[in-house]
Design an enzyme around this catalytic site. Structure first.
Site, PDB file in Angstrom:
ATOM      1  N   CYS A  24       0.848  -1.189   0.000  1.00 14.79           N
ATOM      2  CA  CYS A  24       0.000   0.000   0.000  1.00 14.79           C
ATOM      3  C   CYS A  24       0.881   1.235   0.000  1.00 14.79           C
ATOM      4  O   CYS A  24       2.104   1.156   0.082  1.00 14.79           O
ATOM      5  CB  CYS A  24      -0.947   0.013   1.197  1.00 14.79           C
ATOM      6  SG  CYS A  24      -0.105   0.145   2.793  1.00 14.79           S
ATOM      7  N   CYS A  27       3.533   1.820   2.667  1.00 19.41           N
ATOM      8  CA  CYS A  27       4.799   1.085   2.529  1.00 19.41           C
ATOM      9  C   CYS A  27       5.816   1.914   1.747  1.00 19.41           C
ATOM     10  O   CYS A  27       6.962   2.088   2.178  1.00 19.41           O
ATOM     11  CB  CYS A  27       4.574  -0.246   1.820  1.00 19.41           C
ATOM     12  SG  CYS A  27       3.495  -1.413   2.687  1.00 19.41           S
ATOM     13  N   ASP A 469      -2.164  14.996 -30.117  1.00 16.79           N
ATOM     14  CA  ASP A 469      -1.192  14.765 -31.177  1.00 16.79           C
ATOM     15  C   ASP A 469      -1.936  14.794 -32.507  1.00 16.79           C
ATOM     16  O   ASP A 469      -3.085  14.353 -32.602  1.00 16.79           O
ATOM     17  CB  ASP A 469      -0.511  13.409 -30.983  1.00 16.79           C
ATOM     18  CG  ASP A 469       0.319  13.012 -32.181  1.00 16.79           C
ATOM     19  OD1 ASP A 469       1.245  13.745 -32.528  1.00 16.79           O
ATOM     20  OD2 ASP A 469       0.017  11.952 -32.771  1.00 16.79           O
TER      21      ASP A 469
END
Length: 775
Positions: A24, A27, A469
């Site tokens: 998670c 961490c 683009d």
């Protein structure tokens, strides 16, 4: 480990660590915090890519960094990167059946040599086993009519592997967190399921629950007389299974992390024909090229590395790298780029940059840097769980102590405390994101939209600028015949037949567009004889006894032929509109002008209007020239001041960052390799599924259909999915917060707490299913 304190002034070194065991956001935050506390160290830890990018001063060793991560309970090892282009070229596709190089370079989350293992396979196997075992346990506990003599022992037999083996990842993570004074959702899952399982064991072996003929009934309040005969195996097994489902869906969304870089690198040529001292050609792996080497590039071959043309002339198709729709004519002295395609004659190129110095390698680094950057938005559930979990433990302990002091009943106090843990068990929290994502992505697939994961949705709500683009996104990305202008007395069909016949013998992309368009409009093309390709000018040949010239106006001028005023005006108007004009002459007279262009998609204008309706400002970004860019912008309704033309691949990233620096939240829509870094840099990347793999993997959402209108649908669906996830999380917490006081007061026994928890999960799933009606 001894933390280095005295570092010598000097340039910083960089290393990337592959970090394992993170579950998670807390961490990754913990690892990042600990690494940054080391003197001379600056670290960024990315949960999604499971990598730490670390800059460190002299005096700090990589071993120190690895040891720090391992000390926290995670795994770490440095990622070795040497000559990425060479490594890609020498991969399994390079030299027949030769084995891959043993010191191959890694990219992203793994090596691109050979097939990668499926990282979702272990959790999928665990999920399937737990689901099969849990279903009978839940049915027996929640439907009294199904209960039979000794049903509780069957439930124990089925639930025990789920609670212990199935929940092992959560138990391990909880233990690791506990060693470092931290608590996450893993902690609550582990404690909640083990509490339910432990209570059940106590009730079965030391209480009355193991008695033959025991039946489970429903009571809302804690019953002090039969607490010892109540088991909660369905809670232990069901919660583990449902949380595993969430983990599996999450793991699947991260499965292909890092493949954008692999797709980009694999564009390079695998081998090259190098000229030796005698002028003979020697075929070598491209990794053995050195600056100054001369190599041959035949029509249709990729140019092996960046260099300068020393012999020959041709047209180079650079669409994969630059997005240019029109091939570039090159001759002696012109620079060429590795991985572009020679579309015309034979070239001899002298290498100027090789390996990590090439434009392709620099683009790869741009993609990599963008993908390994720190995510701006952490996962909402993990952030809240960081506070929620400790609060739940305090409430459970307070409940046990308070009821014990008030009643003196140890059983009732313990039962109420367990009810608090179970009602707070984050089953619905674990389902809030993956179920909405599963339904949203399923509906999106039906509409031609692929959403990679929940982490990409959070920025869709704040996006205010969408960068488009041009080539392959707003336009088709293919040169096509547009108009033909015949001189007085010349039939248009004759003009197309003769010009198309000569162009049909050429390999130039413009010639192919003319030939195909002529065949479509004028029928079968006649044969050509005495064909000749005139480098940089056009083609010549004899068709039906006519000496035909097709190409630039300069080609006709060299043969003493001038365009009459009407044809000259048509050519000028076509070029002003951004089209390529081809002059046609035969038998010494100019006969017509044919125009080709990269056509705007029929739905692009409507798509731009829909993006505006969503509150977005459209921006056009292209490597094409200003005339072409402005022409396309006018056709689709984009303001001229929102057009960026003649932009190199590296500069596309700069444009996105410039817009972000202005305070905008940027979405990028693209399809080419040249868009990959910009897609990864943007707050939201939307890749056209008809484009390259590199662009698709760098994007956060993939638009399967070649229709820009899907971009607006994708943003609407993403916003709707995100709103559903937020709603799910709100109600999941709402159920827990409302029920916690009831459980603490003894009005809910753990069975009812488990039922309430299950109901919150049903609500979350039902709410997510509403996304099926999105249109």
């Amino acid at each position: 480990m001894t933390t280095p304190t005295d570092t010598t002034a000097g340039p910083l070194s960089e290393v990337e660590l592959a970090v394992g065991g993170m579950t998670c956001a807390s961490c990754s935050a913990r690892i990042e915090k600990k690494l940054n506390r080391l003197d001379g160290v600056t670290a960024t830890v990315n949960l999604a890519t499971e990598k730490a990018k670390v800059a460190y001063a002299p005096g700090v060793e990589v071993a120190d960094l690895v040891a720090m991560v391992q000390k926290l309970g995670y795994t770490a090892e440095p990622i070795i990167r040497e000559e990425p282009v060479e490594a890609a070229a020498n991969g399994p596709e390079g030299a027949g059946d030769e084995p891959p190089d043993e010191d191959r370079t890694e990219a992203g989350s793994g090596s691109w040599t050979g097939a990668e293992p499926d990282p979702t396979a272990p959790v999928r196997r665990r999920l399937v086993v737990c689901a099969l075992l849990s279903l009978p346990v839940v049915l027996l506990a929640m439907v009294p009519a199904l209960q039979f003599d000794n049903w509780q022992w069957l439930s124990l037999t089925l639930a025990a592997p789920v609670a212990v083996w199935g929940g092992l990842p959560f138990h391990r993570a909880a233990l690791t967190n506990a060693r470092h004074g931290a608590a996450t959702m893993d902690t609550l899952v582990s404690v909640g399921t083990l509490a339910a399982f432990g209570w059940s064991l106590w009730a079965l072996f030391l209480g009355d629950a193991g008695t033959i003929g025991m039946r489970h009934g429903f009571t809302f309040a804690v019953d002090r007389t039969d607490a010892a005969s109540t088991i909660y195996l369905e809670v232990a097994a069901g919660v583990v299974t449902l949380i595993l489902l969430g983990r599996y869906l999450e793991a699947r969304s991260k499965r292909r992390a890092g493949t954008a870089l692999r797709a980009l690198l694999e564009l390079g040529a695998k081998d090259v024909a190098v000229l030796d001292a005698s002028g003979a050609e020697v075929r070598l792996p491209v990794g053995r090229l050195r600056p100054g080497d001369r190599f041959v590039v035949r029509p249709g071959e990729k140019i092996a590395t960046d260099g300068t043309v020393v012999e020959g002339a041709s047209a180079v198709d650079a669409a994969l790298l630059t997005g240019e729709s029109v091939p570039v004519d090159v001759a002696v002295g012109d620079a060429v780029t590795g991985a572009t395609v020679n579309a015309g004659g034979r070239l001899v190129v002298e290498a100027t940059r090789v390996g990590a110095d090439t434009q392709l390698a620099r683009m790869a680094r741009l993609v990599e840097d963008a993908q390994t950057g720190k995510a701006e938005v952490q996962r909402l559930a993990d952030r809240i769980a960081g506070v929620f979990v400790p609060v739940v433990f305090v409430i459970a302990l307070g409940t046990f102590a308070g009821r014990l002091l008030a009643t003196g009943e140890v059983t009732a106090a313990f039962t109420s405390a367990v009810a608090v843990l179970i009602i707070a068990c984050p089953c619905s929290l674990g389902l809030a994101t993956p179920t909405a994502l599963m339904v949203g992505t399923g509906r999106g697939a039906q509409l031609g939209i692929l959403i990679k994961g929940p982490e990409v949705l959070e920025n869709t709500r704040r996006v205010d600028t969408v960068v488009l683009d041009k080539t392959g996104t707003v336009t088709t990305g293919r040169m096509t015949l547009q108009d033909s202008y015949a001189a007085e007395g010349v039939e248009e069909k004759t003009l197309l037949r003769l010009a198309g016949a000569v162009e049909h013998a050429s390999e130039h992309p413009v010639a192919r567009a003319v030939a195909k368009g002529a065949a479509d409009r004028a029928g079968t093309l006649p044969a050509v004889t005495r064909f000749a390709a005139l480098a940089g000018l056009g083609v010549r040949g004899v068709v039906d006894r006519h000496d035909v010239l097709v190409g630039r106006e300069r080609l006709l001028a060299e043969h003493g032929i001038a365009l009459p005023p009407a044809l000259a005006a048509a050519k000028t108007a076509a070029e002003a509109a951004g089209r390529t004009a081809v002059a046609v002459a035969w038998d010494g007279e100019a006969r017509g002008v044919i125009t080709v262009a990269d056509a705007v998609r029929p739905t692009s204008a409507q798509a731009v209007a829909e993006l505006r309706a969503l509150g977005l400002t459209p921006v056009l970004l292209t490597g094409d020239n200003r005339i072409v860019a402005d022409s396309v912008a006018r056709a689709v309704g984009i303001a001229e001041d929102a057009v960026y033309a003649e932009v190199l691949p590296q500069e596309k990233v700069d444009v996105v960052r410039r817009l972000q620096a202005e305070g905008r939240t940027v979405a990028m829509v693209g399809d080419g390799v040249n868009d990959a870094a910009a897609l990864a840099t943007a707050d939201l990347g939307l890749a056209m599924g008809t484009g390259t793999d590199a662009a698709i993997e760098a994007g956060d959402l993939t638009l399967v259909r070649a229709d820009l209108r899907v971009a607006a649908d994708a943003i609407r669906l993403s916003r709707r999915t995100l709103a559903t996830i937020k709603g799910n999380l709100f109600w999941a917490f709402g159920y827990n917060v409302a029920a916690l006081p009831l459980a603490a007061a003894g009005f809910l026994n753990p069975m009812i707490a488990g039922a309430a928890m299950a109901f919150s999960s049903v609500f979350v799933v039902t709410n997510s299913l509403r996304l099926r009606t999105f249109s």
